[in-house]
Enzyme design. Structure first.
Site, PDB file in Angstrom:
ATOM      1  N   GLU A 186       0.883  -1.178   0.000  1.00  0.00           N
ATOM      2  CA  GLU A 186       0.000   0.000   0.000  1.00  0.00           C
ATOM      3  C   GLU A 186       0.910   1.214   0.000  1.00  0.00           C
ATOM      4  OE1 GLU A 186      -1.306   3.250   1.573  1.00  0.00           O
ATOM      5  OE2 GLU A 186      -1.785   2.035   3.339  1.00  0.00           O
ATOM      6  N   CYS A 189      -2.160   8.150   4.794  1.00  0.00           N
ATOM      7  CA  CYS A 189      -2.181   7.762   3.382  1.00  0.00           C
ATOM      8  C   CYS A 189      -3.465   8.213   2.706  1.00  0.00           C
ATOM      9  CB  CYS A 189      -1.992   6.267   3.233  1.00  0.00           C
ATOM     10  SG  CYS A 189      -3.057   5.284   4.290  1.00  0.00           S
TER      11      CYS A 189
END
Length: 508
Positions: A264, A301
């Site tokens: 990720e 994020c």
């Protein structure tokens, strides 16, 4: 007690000579504990131990794994203030954030414990034999899933608990039946070692095989590269930058036996704000997004780094209000001097591009490692002409793109790299006109939010935390929520098998 040593299974080890220390970013000084980087011998020992543990652990019942995961949660809580203090000292984040993230980590562990306490998550299927079928008989077929084998998990810089040593990758891999070797993040080595000690205690208390978990320290790529390339490792979990994630992905793919790397990585999380929403509630939207942009010093994020709207008579006032509200929020400490340096570098890269205007930036002298929150803007034409403008700036930064019409707004979305999230801020009466925007976002993101903020990722079955590259290396899988378990298993069918040789979950 923090030792600075490595856990090779349930034993502490310190064979190496390469050392490093963590940093207190608020004080801008090194912390006292010296951490010893794992040697190639220790890496091999951990991998071999995990391989032996896998032979036993893959057959451990769901109820036993659930007890193990719940015990990890209990042991983390038992570390109490020592763990919280280590987190705060190494991250610069406040104690309230540490407590909240610890709570989320506990919840993740318990969620996976609940999931595997029965066999339903495996989605087992049964197709009965039809021996007299014409023209060909049909055999008995049964399908389940089996764990991949030893998994390497890289600790994350921005979530020392929830995406690190006992975070979602570790919890889901252990739930799946895979032993885990954690490569601690060099910035949070003490926090990581304490959590590792909790996992080791839980494994011993619940009778798990030695080697089901190991914990290795290392600064730089040496230890991580050796782990990814070790032939006994069968999969990797990573949360971090595009550069590091892609390098690990490439390593996994170039091995003699390629392995899946679930990374990720980067995302700027586009937010589409309709002109009508700005006209009706622009001030409220500006307040909400100023808070979201600066939450955790922008080190999420899912930070909203890109706002998109169609320009009209209210656009500039909204941008000015957003900028004013953003820089009015007190500057906050970033996680590490290197992260602050990266923020400064990337912000300058984006704001120096032709057509980009800095609307507001926190000015004046700031403490070391504190970030200047920034709002910038650019036209739709300028954004489309220069891919550098969509570079992620990891920190409290967001750029507003003023498109000339909805067609160009859709064009901007279609020009984006893959993202974790996409958000639409609009009025209810506009819903029927949003189809093109929704379709464009669907092709670029893993999660779409309506009239909300992307920051905050709920841990539940319906959450998808992933997206097209470079948001993640495989958009089909999530790193958050109970479906994260499916990264660490593969399907297997049994045809015409004797009852006594079948896995228990496939027996009659």
């Amino acid at each position: 007690m923090i030792t600075g040593k490595n856990y090779i299974g349930n034993k502490l080890s310190a064979k190496g000579s390469v050392t490093h220390k963590t940093v207190n970013p608020k004080l801008n000084i090194e912390n006292p504990t010296v951490f010893i980087e794992a040697t190639s011998e220790e890496i091999d020992e951990a991998a071999q131990l995990a391989t032996e543990a896998y032979k036993l652990y893959r057959k451990v019942s769901g109820k036993q794994k659930a007890a193990f995961l719940n015990a990890i949660a209990d042991e983390i809580l038992a570390l109490d203030q020592e763990l919280i203090d280590a987190y705060v000292t190494e991250s610069g984040l406040p104690e309230g954030r540490a407590m909240g993230e610890r709570g989320r980590t506990i919840m993740q562990l318990k969620s996976f414990a609940d999931l595997v306490s029965n066999e339903e998550w495996k989605g087992n299927t049964f197709d009965a034999a039809i021996p007299d079928r014409e023209p060909l008989p049909k055999d008995d077929l049964r399908k389940t899933v089996t764990p991949l084998g030893p998994v390497v998990v890289f600790g994350a810089s921005n979530f020392p608990f929830a995406f690190s040593t006992a975070g979602g990758d570790t919890a889901s891999a252990l739930a799946a039946g895979c032993p885990v070797i954690v490569k601690s993040h060099e910035m949070h080595a003490a926090t990581s070692e304490l959590v590792a000690s909790a996992i080791i205690k839980a494994a011993e208390k619940t009778g798990m095989p030695n080697g089901v978990f190991s914990h290795l320290s290392g600064r730089g790529p040496v230890v991580g590269s050796a782990l990814v390339n070790h032939p006994k490792i069968k999969a990797v979990g990573f949360t971090g930058s595009i550069g590091a994630g892609r390098a690990i992905f490439n390593m996994g793919a170039s091995r003699p036996e390629p392995i899946p790397v679930y990374a990720e990585m980067g995302s700027i999380n586009p937010v589409v704000i309709s002109p009508l929403a700005i006209a009706n509630r622009g001030e409220a939207i500006a307040s909400t997004y100023a808070s979201s942009i600066t939450l955790g010093t922008g080190q999420f994020c899912t930070n909203p780094g890109l706002l998109l709207t169609v320009e009209d008579e209210n656009t500039e006032d909204f941008i000015q209000d957003l900028a004013k509200k953003t820089v009015a929020i007190d500057a906050q400490c970033m996680l590490h001097p290197n992260i602050k340096a990266g923020f400064d570098k990337n912000e300058k890269t984006v704001t120096s591009q032709e057509g980009v205007r800095t609307v507001a930036k926190i000015s004046g002298d700031l403490k070391e490692n504190y970030a200047n929150s920034i709002i910038a803007c650019v036209s739709g034409d300028g954004f489309l002409a220069n891919p550098k403008i969509q570079q992620e700036v990891f920190g409290p930064f967001s750029i507003v793109v003023k498109t000339k019409d909805e067609a160009q707004l859709v064009e901007v979305i279609e020009a984006l790299e893959g993202q974790l999230t996409g958000t639409i801020i609009a009025e209810n009466e506009e819903v029927s006109s949003l189809t093109d925007i929704v379709d464009a976002l669907t092709n670029r993101v893993g999660r779409i939010i309506f009239n909300g903020v992307p920051t905050g990722v709920e841990v539940c079955t319906s959450m998808h935390h992933g997206g097209p590259y470079p948001a993640s290396s495989d958009a089909k899988f999530t790193s958050v929520g109970t479906h994260a378990i499916y990264r660490w298993v593969r399907p297997i069918s049994y045809q015409s098998f004797p009852e006594e040789l079948l896995p228990d979950s496939l027996k009659n």
